[in-house]
Design a protein around this motif. Structure first.
Motif, PDB file in Angstrom:
ATOM      1  N   UNK B  39     -36.363  -9.706 -27.240  1.00 35.27           N
ATOM      2  CA  UNK B  39     -35.325  -9.392 -26.247  1.00 35.27           C
ATOM      3  C   UNK B  39     -35.474  -7.995 -25.660  1.00 35.27           C
ATOM      4  N   UNK B  40     -35.823  -7.026 -26.514  1.00 41.48           N
ATOM      5  CA  UNK B  40     -35.919  -5.655 -25.990  1.00 41.48           C
ATOM      6  C   UNK B  40     -37.053  -5.526 -24.987  1.00 41.48           C
ATOM      7  N   UNK B  41     -38.122  -6.313 -25.157  1.00 40.46           N
ATOM      8  CA  UNK B  41     -39.242  -6.262 -24.198  1.00 40.46           C
ATOM      9  C   UNK B  41     -38.807  -6.719 -22.805  1.00 40.46           C
ATOM     10  N   UNK B  42     -37.911  -7.682 -22.776  1.00 40.06           N
ATOM     11  CA  UNK B  42     -37.545  -8.271 -21.485  1.00 40.06           C
ATOM     12  C   UNK B  42     -36.279  -7.660 -20.882  1.00 40.06           C
ATOM     13  N   UNK B  43     -35.313  -7.353 -21.723  1.00 38.04           N
ATOM     14  CA  UNK B  43     -33.998  -6.998 -21.178  1.00 38.04           C
ATOM     15  C   UNK B  43     -33.634  -5.520 -21.293  1.00 38.04           C
ATOM     16  N   UNK B  45     -33.524  -1.315 -21.420  1.00 37.17           N
ATOM     17  CA  UNK B  45     -33.621  -0.305 -20.359  1.00 37.17           C
ATOM     18  C   UNK B  45     -35.067   0.118 -20.100  1.00 37.17           C
ATOM     19  N   UNK B  46     -35.851   0.217 -21.202  1.00 40.25           N
ATOM     20  CA  UNK B  46     -37.217   0.735 -21.053  1.00 40.25           C
ATOM     21  C   UNK B  46     -38.261  -0.380 -20.939  1.00 40.25           C
ATOM     22  N   UNK B  47     -37.856  -1.524 -20.407  1.00 38.61           N
ATOM     23  CA  UNK B  47     -38.805  -2.626 -20.209  1.00 38.61           C
ATOM     24  C   UNK B  47     -39.916  -2.196 -19.243  1.00 38.61           C
ATOM     25  N   UNK B  48     -41.068  -2.846 -19.379  1.00 38.17           N
ATOM     26  CA  UNK B  48     -42.187  -2.487 -18.503  1.00 38.17           C
ATOM     27  C   UNK B  48     -42.164  -3.276 -17.201  1.00 38.17           C
ATOM     28  N   UNK B  49     -41.276  -4.248 -17.128  1.00 41.67           N
ATOM     29  CA  UNK B  49     -41.207  -5.070 -15.910  1.00 41.67           C
ATOM     30  C   UNK B  49     -40.507  -4.260 -14.820  1.00 41.67           C
ATOM     31  N   UNK B  50     -41.016  -4.373 -13.618  1.00 43.09           N
ATOM     32  CA  UNK B  50     -40.435  -3.600 -12.512  1.00 43.09           C
ATOM     33  C   UNK B  50     -38.984  -3.972 -12.296  1.00 43.09           C
ATOM     34  N   UNK B  51     -38.184  -2.957 -12.140  1.00 41.88           N
ATOM     35  CA  UNK B  51     -36.794  -3.231 -11.806  1.00 41.88           C
ATOM     36  C   UNK B  51     -36.689  -3.326 -10.295  1.00 41.88           C
ATOM     37  N   UNK B  72     -28.272  -2.035 -18.744  1.00 39.98           N
ATOM     38  CA  UNK B  72     -29.264  -2.755 -19.547  1.00 39.98           C
ATOM     39  C   UNK B  72     -29.157  -2.471 -21.045  1.00 39.98           C
ATOM     40  N   UNK B  73     -28.665  -1.276 -21.366  1.00 39.08           N
ATOM     41  CA  UNK B  73     -28.552  -0.955 -22.791  1.00 39.08           C
ATOM     42  C   UNK B  73     -27.542  -1.881 -23.475  1.00 39.08           C
ATOM     43  N   UNK B  74     -26.725  -2.541 -22.644  1.00 40.37           N
ATOM     44  CA  UNK B  74     -25.729  -3.470 -23.209  1.00 40.37           C
ATOM     45  C   UNK B  74     -26.249  -4.909 -23.231  1.00 40.37           C
ATOM     46  N   UNK B  75     -27.570  -5.070 -23.157  1.00 40.33           N
ATOM     47  CA  UNK B  75     -28.101  -6.433 -23.067  1.00 40.33           C
ATOM     48  C   UNK B  75     -27.712  -7.339 -24.242  1.00 40.33           C
ATOM     49  N   UNK B  76     -27.576  -6.799 -25.479  1.00 41.79           N
ATOM     50  CA  UNK B  76     -27.150  -7.725 -26.550  1.00 41.79           C
ATOM     51  C   UNK B  76     -25.798  -8.366 -26.248  1.00 41.79           C
ATOM     52  N   UNK B  77     -24.928  -7.594 -25.576  1.00 47.32           N
ATOM     53  CA  UNK B  77     -23.604  -8.124 -25.234  1.00 47.32           C
ATOM     54  C   UNK B  77     -23.730  -9.296 -24.240  1.00 47.32           C
TER      55      UNK B  77
END
Lengths: 200, 294
Positions: B39-43, B45-51, B72-77
């Motif tokens: 999940x952290x890779x995709x969602x 804040x520091x994902x490598x995918x272009x925002x 994004x830091x709230x992605x678990x929510x």
């Protein structure tokens, strides 16, 4: 009854409009369509974004590899690292896992950087300057693009994770290993080296 | 005139609507569930995918709100909310309201990885929008009946549209009409497996046959699916086709999504049989829970 009729026709028009927009968005050449395309684009993106051309009009014809290496403090370079093959191997072990998605993300870093870089190299306004100057300008410009920055950030993070020490810069590359044509056994490769990124 | 009366006076497929929603929600639980380890890779804040960038389009500001600083830091929510909504959706709690929540939550979450999604995932997101309007009961309100009928029709059109685009754009290329496309796909690790590479390389004719079968299936599906006599035959071929793609070519989620969307084409009788099957499982489960040991 009249209310139902009105509702029926209103919904029919909405549906017709929706799929017309989708049709235009998918099939129109945005360079030629101008405002027509822009209108459909603004309607579709981002809430209805799609691309249904699964492997069309042409399937992929090359194996893609995103590579990175470290430039050490003494100026020497490490070997190239590549994470994609390992991820693909893991993905093949379990088709239901999300490792494939992770592979796609890693590969996408190289793919997108290469896509931007090729566009910079093909910039018609600088072609008259000659090949060397075009490459120099593209190298100067690519470092400002988020695609390149993300790819370098990934490379740095992975090199740190691999415990590579004393490196002051990274270099990323994108390798296309073209599939040999049917009845032929000769491979061909295309490699794109991107400028070195110094680490602050 | 007759068609207007029919469309506005009866909910054609209440059980199909019920079934389609449940199957899609079950798939989404599987889909997001398998993303949890990464999940952290995709969602994050520091994902490598272009925002994506905001460009003044209001809907982008809403849909891409996930890309705002700090959100994004709230992605678990968001992920927890997605799972809670999916479970509520399966239970049948305020179906339309929960469906709207699922559509919104899924759309926001998928914006973080939209650049690495495939056509199947995009089809699913598009259909989730129409699924908001599905009516699971044959209510007296002709307003919702009409909207529900249109929504299911739109979902069917969406699936047919995918095949139409995928099939006919293949005809405009060079490698599909020449019969070489499957060979090329099979020789690329990410869409193949070591034994398939070897097999197709040594049996090129199989690749040619599979290329033409793919084109034939994809170009005929958008038409065949509207005819009662052909519909289920094409769907059975589709099941084999997509499961094969999933296992041979590795694009498993694409295949599973297409199979899930086939439930939209079920008629009421067929959906009722599946519904009864689920009901039997449910009552068997209740009997087991309520059974007293000796």
């Amino acid at each position: 009854m009249t209310r139902n009729k009105v509702l029926f026709w209103v919904l029919s028009v909405i549906l017709l409009f929706h799929f017309s927009m989708k049709f235009i968005y998918q099939f129109t050449d945005y360079k030629k369509a101008g405002k027509f395309y822009t209108f459909s684009y603004n309607y579709i993106v981002p809430q209805f974004h799609f691309n249904y051309k699964v492997f069309a009009p042409e399937p992929p014809t090359a194996r893609e590899h995103f590579l990175y290496r470290a430039i050490l403090n003494d100026g020497s370079k490490t070997n190239w690292f590549e994470d994609g093959s390992g991820l693909l191997f893991d993905a093949n072990q379990n088709r239901f896992s999300a490792v494939y998605k992770k592979w796609k993300m890693v590969n996408y870093l190289g793919f997108q950087t290469n896509k931007v870089y090729v566009q910079l190299l093909k910039n018609p306004s600088i072609q008259h300057l000659g090949k060397e100057k075009v490459i120099e300008i593209a190298n100067q410009q690519i470092v400002h693009y988020p695609q390149y920055k993300n790819a370098c950030r990934y490379a740095i993070d992975k090199l740190v994770a691999k415990e590579v020490e004393n490196f002051s810069a990274v270099q990323i590359a994108y390798l296309l290993d073209n599939v040999e044509r049917p009845y032929e056994n000769e491979n061909s490769f295309e490699a794109q080296l991107f400028p070195i990124q110094k680490i602050n | 005139m007759e068609i207007i009366n029919r469309f506005t006076s009866k909910n054609f497929y209440p059980t199909t609507n019920w079934l389609l929603r449940r199957m899609v929600y079950l798939f989404l639980i599987f889909y997001f569930g398998r993303l949890i380890p990464y999940a952290s890779d995709f969602f994050a804040e520091d994902t490598y995918i272009n925002k994506f960038f905001f460009d003044g389009n209001i809907s982008k500001w809403v849909v891409q709100s996930f890309n705002f600083q700090g959100v994004r830091s709230m992605y678990p929510m968001f992920l927890i909310m997605e799972f809670v909504l999916l479970i509520l959706g399966i239970i049948g709690f305020y179906p339309k309201l929960v469906a709207l929540g699922i559509y919104g939550c899924t759309l926001i979450l998928q914006q973080s990885m939209v650049s690495i999604t495939n056509g199947g995932e995009q089809l699913l997101y598009n259909c989730l929008f129409f699924m908001v309007f599905l009516e699971e009961k044959d209510s007296k309100d002709s307003f919702w009946k009409t909207i529900s009928n249109f929504a299911l029709f739109a979902i069917r059109l969406e699936v047919a549209f995918l095949y139409l685009v995928a099939g006919f754009t293949k005809l405009t290329g060079d490698l599909w009409p020449s019969g070489d496309a499957f060979y090329y796909v099979s020789q690329i690790g990410e869409y193949s497996s070591p034994w398939l590479m070897e097999f197709i390389k040594n049996n090129l004719w199989v690749g040619v046959v599979l290329t033409y079968l793919t084109i034939f299936y994809q170009t005929t599906f958008p038409f065949a699916i509207w005819f009662k006599k052909l519909k289920y035959k094409w769907m059975v071929v589709g099941v084999v086709f997509h499961i094969s793609i999933g296992f041979l070519n590795g694009i498993m989620d694409f295949g599973l999504i297409m199979l899930t969307m086939y439930f939209a084409f079920y008629n009421e009788n067929r959906s009722k049989k599946v519904y009864e099957f689920f009901s039997e499982i449910k009552s068997a489960g209740k009997r087991i829970i309520n059974a007293k040991g000796d």
